[in-house]
Design a protein around this motif. Structure first.
Motif, PDB file in Angstrom:
ATOM      1  N   ARG A  63       0.823  -1.198   0.000  1.00 11.05           N
ATOM      2  CA  ARG A  63       0.000   0.000   0.000  1.00 11.05           C
ATOM      3  C   ARG A  63       0.868   1.263   0.000  1.00 11.05           C
ATOM      4  O   ARG A  63       1.807   1.374   0.765  1.00 11.05           O
ATOM      5  N   ARG A  64       0.547   2.187  -0.880  1.00 11.84           N
ATOM      6  CA  ARG A  64       1.256   3.462  -0.922  1.00 11.84           C
ATOM      7  C   ARG A  64       0.423   4.588  -0.322  1.00 11.84           C
ATOM      8  O   ARG A  64       0.926   5.678  -0.076  1.00 11.84           O
ATOM      9  N   THR A  65      -0.861   4.330  -0.135  1.00 13.11           N
ATOM     10  CA  THR A  65      -1.755   5.305   0.480  1.00 13.11           C
ATOM     11  C   THR A  65      -2.561   4.608   1.580  1.00 13.11           C
ATOM     12  O   THR A  65      -2.570   3.378   1.665  1.00 13.11           O
ATOM     13  N   ALA A  66      -3.247   5.402   2.398  1.00 15.48           N
ATOM     14  CA  ALA A  66      -4.090   4.882   3.489  1.00 15.48           C
ATOM     15  C   ALA A  66      -3.337   3.870   4.340  1.00 15.48           C
ATOM     16  O   ALA A  66      -3.870   2.834   4.730  1.00 15.48           O
ATOM     17  N   GLN A  67      -2.085   4.187   4.651  1.00 11.16           N
ATOM     18  CA  GLN A  67      -1.259   3.226   5.380  1.00 11.16           C
ATOM     19  C   GLN A  67      -1.719   3.037   6.821  1.00 11.16           C
ATOM     20  O   GLN A  67      -1.599   1.951   7.380  1.00 11.16           O
ATOM     21  N   ARG A  68      -2.250   4.090   7.443  1.00 10.58           N
ATOM     22  CA  ARG A  68      -2.736   3.957   8.814  1.00 10.58           C
ATOM     23  C   ARG A  68      -3.951   3.026   8.870  1.00 10.58           C
ATOM     24  O   ARG A  68      -4.063   2.184   9.772  1.00 10.58           O
ATOM     25  N   LEU A 126     -12.313  -8.200   3.821  1.00  7.68           N
ATOM     26  CA  LEU A 126     -12.929  -7.559   2.653  1.00  7.68           C
ATOM     27  C   LEU A 126     -12.474  -6.112   2.513  1.00  7.68           C
ATOM     28  O   LEU A 126     -12.187  -5.641   1.410  1.00  7.68           O
ATOM     29  N   ALA A 127     -12.416  -5.399   3.646  1.00 10.53           N
ATOM     30  CA  ALA A 127     -11.997  -3.995   3.600  1.00 10.53           C
ATOM     31  C   ALA A 127     -10.543  -3.883   3.136  1.00 10.53           C
ATOM     32  O   ALA A 127     -10.209  -3.036   2.291  1.00 10.53           O
ATOM     33  N   ALA A 128      -9.678  -4.741   3.667  1.00  7.58           N
ATOM     34  CA  ALA A 128      -8.270  -4.713   3.268  1.00  7.58           C
ATOM     35  C   ALA A 128      -8.114  -5.123   1.807  1.00  7.58           C
ATOM     36  O   ALA A 128      -7.299  -4.551   1.070  1.00  7.58           O
ATOM     37  N   ALA A 129      -8.903  -6.120   1.397  1.00  5.95           N
ATOM     38  CA  ALA A 129      -8.851  -6.552  -0.003  1.00  5.95           C
ATOM     39  C   ALA A 129      -9.264  -5.420  -0.934  1.00  5.95           C
ATOM     40  O   ALA A 129      -8.677  -5.235  -2.003  1.00  5.95           O
ATOM     41  N   PHE A 130     -10.262  -4.652  -0.522  1.00 10.14           N
ATOM     42  CA  PHE A 130     -10.726  -3.524  -1.340  1.00 10.14           C
ATOM     43  C   PHE A 130      -9.616  -2.498  -1.513  1.00 10.14           C
ATOM     44  O   PHE A 130      -9.418  -1.940  -2.588  1.00 10.14           O
ATOM     45  N   LEU A 131      -8.856  -2.248  -0.429  1.00 11.88           N
ATOM     46  CA  LEU A 131      -7.754  -1.289  -0.509  1.00 11.88           C
ATOM     47  C   LEU A 131      -6.659  -1.770  -1.455  1.00 11.88           C
ATOM     48  O   LEU A 131      -6.148  -1.008  -2.279  1.00 11.88           O
ATOM     49  N   VAL A 132      -6.293  -3.043  -1.329  1.00  9.87           N
ATOM     50  CA  VAL A 132      -5.184  -3.582  -2.124  1.00  9.87           C
ATOM     51  C   VAL A 132      -5.609  -3.825  -3.570  1.00  9.87           C
ATOM     52  O   VAL A 132      -4.790  -3.772  -4.492  1.00  9.87           O
ATOM     53  N   LEU A 133      -6.902  -4.072  -3.771  1.00 11.15           N
ATOM     54  CA  LEU A 133      -7.415  -4.460  -5.082  1.00 11.15           C
ATOM     55  C   LEU A 133      -7.069  -3.445  -6.167  1.00 11.15           C
ATOM     56  O   LEU A 133      -6.784  -3.808  -7.312  1.00 11.15           O
ATOM     57  N   PHE A 134      -7.088  -2.162  -5.814  1.00 10.05           N
ATOM     58  CA  PHE A 134      -6.895  -1.118  -6.824  1.00 10.05           C
ATOM     59  C   PHE A 134      -5.468  -0.571  -6.839  1.00 10.05           C
ATOM     60  O   PHE A 134      -5.188   0.423  -7.504  1.00 10.05           O
ATOM     61  N   GLU A 135      -4.579  -1.243  -6.121  1.00  7.80           N
ATOM     62  CA  GLU A 135      -3.173  -0.829  -6.106  1.00  7.80           C
ATOM     63  C   GLU A 135      -2.439  -1.474  -7.278  1.00  7.80           C
ATOM     64  O   GLU A 135      -2.493  -2.691  -7.458  1.00  7.80           O
TER      65      GLU A 135
END
Length: 315
Positions: A63-68, A126-135
């Protein structure tokens, strides 16, 4: 390079230690539950959690964004896994079932706690997958290996929901202390495969649950193994074909289990669909390796630059 998620790494280390303890338990504790060594369940769960934790510790480092937010989601995952294995091992020590067990108030409470942690784990997954999905990753092949792995893994995790409703036999028995089952068409605890315990007389939802969840390791690993292919278009096609084939496999074993059919005893219809899946893969792979018309040299894709590095250079 961003560091891997530490709480998930710590969780994986804890699970590795518990896996060793469970392995000793399999050989030293001669108690049996549902026809299998009582410590076999925590052994399987701890090994699965080791792979799960290491994979997500790596994925969240991308992840390059929303790291927190990524750190928070990963930490919740780690805690949920620790709580679940704590309940499972506690019930093993007591000689009781950890899943679907409503025999006593304590058993019901422990199963409810485990069920809550599983739902929390699914939602954070699911939430983490959503974040990584578009990276975007270094290459399109790497990107799509992770994306397909995330989707299929989430579907495999969701298969657990199908195990929760009581069976018709359980509903008919008003005194039933067990509500829910992983077997289909036969009671839990019947004849099963050695070590895995998957039913050999009926369907078993643990099969698609297992294959689905581990797509998140299989497909990125395949992407890693194909790094030597210089033509990134061919490599991407191979990953997409593998992703489609693996998705088809998970769908097939889910359908087979829901029909009350053991994995090792497929009927003609299941074999026919499996044959079509294999044939499709056998045709698709050679086609994607054929030279493309007008191709002069292999296509290479440069890695995606880290936005933080770009900002430093501009400054």
């Amino acid at each position: 390079m961003t560091r891997w998620h530490r709480p998930l790494l710590l969780m994986s280390a804890i699970m590795a230690v518990l896996a060793v303890i469970s392995l000793f338990g399999v050989f030293l504790d001669h108690r049996v539950l549902d026809g299998l060594p009582i410590w076999l369940k925590p052994l399987k769960f701890t090994l699965s959690f080791v792979a799960y934790g290491l994979t997500w510790a790596w994925l969240l480092s991308l992840r390059r964004t929303a790291q927190r937010l990524s750190w928070l989601l990963g930490s919740v995952m780690a805690i949920a896994c620790v709580v679940e294995i704590t309940v499972i091992i506690s019930q093993v020590i007591r000689g009781r079932h950890s899943h679907f067990n409503f025999s006593t108030a304590l058993d019901s409470s422990l199963y409810a706690l485990m069920g809550t942690t599983v739902m929390v784990l699914m939602l954070t997954n699911l939430a983490a997958a959503f974040l990584v999905l578009f990276e975007r990753q270094a290459t399109p092949a790497d990107t799509w290996a992770i994306r397909i792995g995330l989707v299929v893994s989430a579907a495999g995790l969701a298969v657990a929901i199908l195990m929760l409703p009581p069976t018709s036999a359980q509903l008919a028995d008003t005194t039933a202390a067990v509500l829910g089952a992983h077997s289909v068409g036969v009671p839990d605890g019947g004849p099963g495969l050695s070590l895995l315990g998957w039913s050999t007389t009926g369907g078993d939802l643990r099969v698609p649950h297992f294959f689905g969840m581990h797509a998140l390791q299989v497909l990125p690993l395949l992407a890693l193994l194909t790094r030597g292919i210089r033509d990134q278009v061919v490599r991407l096609r191979l990953i997409l074909i593998a992703g489609a084939g693996y998705t088809g496999l998970v769908a097939l074993v889910t359908w087979q289990a829901l029909r009350g059919q053991p994995l090792v005893r497929p009927d003609a219809l299941t074999l026919g669909v499996a044959g079509l899946l294999v044939a499709g893969m056998a045709v698709a792979v050679p086609l994607c390796l054929l030279p493309r018309r007008g191709r002069v040299s292999p296509v290479t894709v440069e890695p995606v630059a880290d936005v933080r590095e770009s900002a430093t250079v501009e400054a």
